[in-house]
Design a protein around this motif. Structure first.
Motif, mmCIF file in Angstrom:
data_model
loop_
_atom_site.group_PDB
_atom_site.id
_atom_site.type_symbol
_atom_site.label_atom_id
_atom_site.label_comp_id
_atom_site.label_asym_id
_atom_site.label_seq_id
_atom_site.Cartn_x
_atom_site.Cartn_y
_atom_site.Cartn_z
ATOM 1 N N ILE A 7 0.840 -1.197 0.000
ATOM 2 C CA ILE A 7 0.000 0.000 0.000
ATOM 3 C C ILE A 7 0.872 1.243 0.000
ATOM 4 O O ILE A 7 0.658 2.168 -0.783
ATOM 5 N N ARG A 8 1.879 1.272 0.873
ATOM 6 C CA ARG A 8 2.800 2.422 0.913
ATOM 7 C C ARG A 8 3.463 2.635 -0.446
ATOM 8 O O ARG A 8 3.593 3.769 -0.903
ATOM 9 N N ASP A 9 3.873 1.551 -1.072
ATOM 10 C CA ASP A 9 4.523 1.658 -2.381
ATOM 11 C C ASP A 9 3.575 2.243 -3.425
ATOM 12 O O ASP A 9 3.960 3.086 -4.227
ATOM 13 N N ARG A 10 2.320 1.845 -3.401
ATOM 14 C CA ARG A 10 1.341 2.341 -4.372
ATOM 15 C C ARG A 10 0.941 3.796 -4.110
ATOM 16 O O ARG A 10 0.458 4.479 -5.005
ATOM 17 N N LEU A 11 1.174 4.253 -2.883
ATOM 18 C CA LEU A 11 0.868 5.650 -2.554
ATOM 19 C C LEU A 11 2.025 6.594 -2.856
ATOM 20 O O LEU A 11 1.856 7.810 -2.863
ATOM 21 N N ARG A 12 3.196 6.044 -3.104
ATOM 22 C CA ARG A 12 4.424 6.835 -3.225
ATOM 23 C C ARG A 12 4.323 7.998 -4.221
ATOM 24 O O ARG A 12 4.796 9.087 -3.950
ATOM 25 N N ASP A 13 3.692 7.807 -5.353
ATOM 26 C CA ASP A 13 3.638 8.856 -6.379
ATOM 27 C C ASP A 13 2.283 9.564 -6.438
ATOM 28 O O ASP A 13 1.976 10.237 -7.399
ATOM 29 N N ARG A 14 1.497 9.427 -5.389
ATOM 30 C CA ARG A 14 0.158 10.014 -5.385
ATOM 31 C C ARG A 14 0.100 11.275 -4.546
ATOM 32 O O ARG A 14 0.876 11.463 -3.619
ATOM 33 N N ASN A 15 -0.861 12.113 -4.865
ATOM 34 C CA ASN A 15 -1.126 13.314 -4.087
ATOM 35 C C ASN A 15 -1.908 12.880 -2.849
ATOM 36 O O ASN A 15 -3.067 12.472 -2.945
ATOM 37 N N LEU A 16 -1.268 12.959 -1.679
ATOM 38 C CA LEU A 16 -1.878 12.437 -0.460
ATOM 39 C C LEU A 16 -3.129 13.206 -0.057
ATOM 40 O O LEU A 16 -4.052 12.632 0.525
#
Length: 64
Positions: A7-16
């Protein structure tokens, strides 16, 4: 089921900020989770993120 690290890896390039809004979670809780700066991970946060990523089709499977 996606692990916490996946999950952390998939969030890495996203606008939180956008993710927090769409997943209906606290931005600050999400930021601490995504950056790995929290020792305690809330189950509800992880489940909300799994659901958000599943809806986005970001788990390796097509959107249902």
């Amino acid at each position: 089921m996606m692990s916490i690290e996946e999950i952390r890896d998939r969030l890495r390039d996203r606008n939180l900020s956008t993710v927090a809004s769409k997943a209906h979670v606290s931005y600050w809780a999400l930021a601490r989770f995504a950056n790995g700066t929290t020792e305690r991970v809330d189950y509800r946060l992880v489940e909300a993120l799994r659901e958000y990523l599943r809806e986005q089709g970001i788990n390796g499977n097509p959107v249902d």
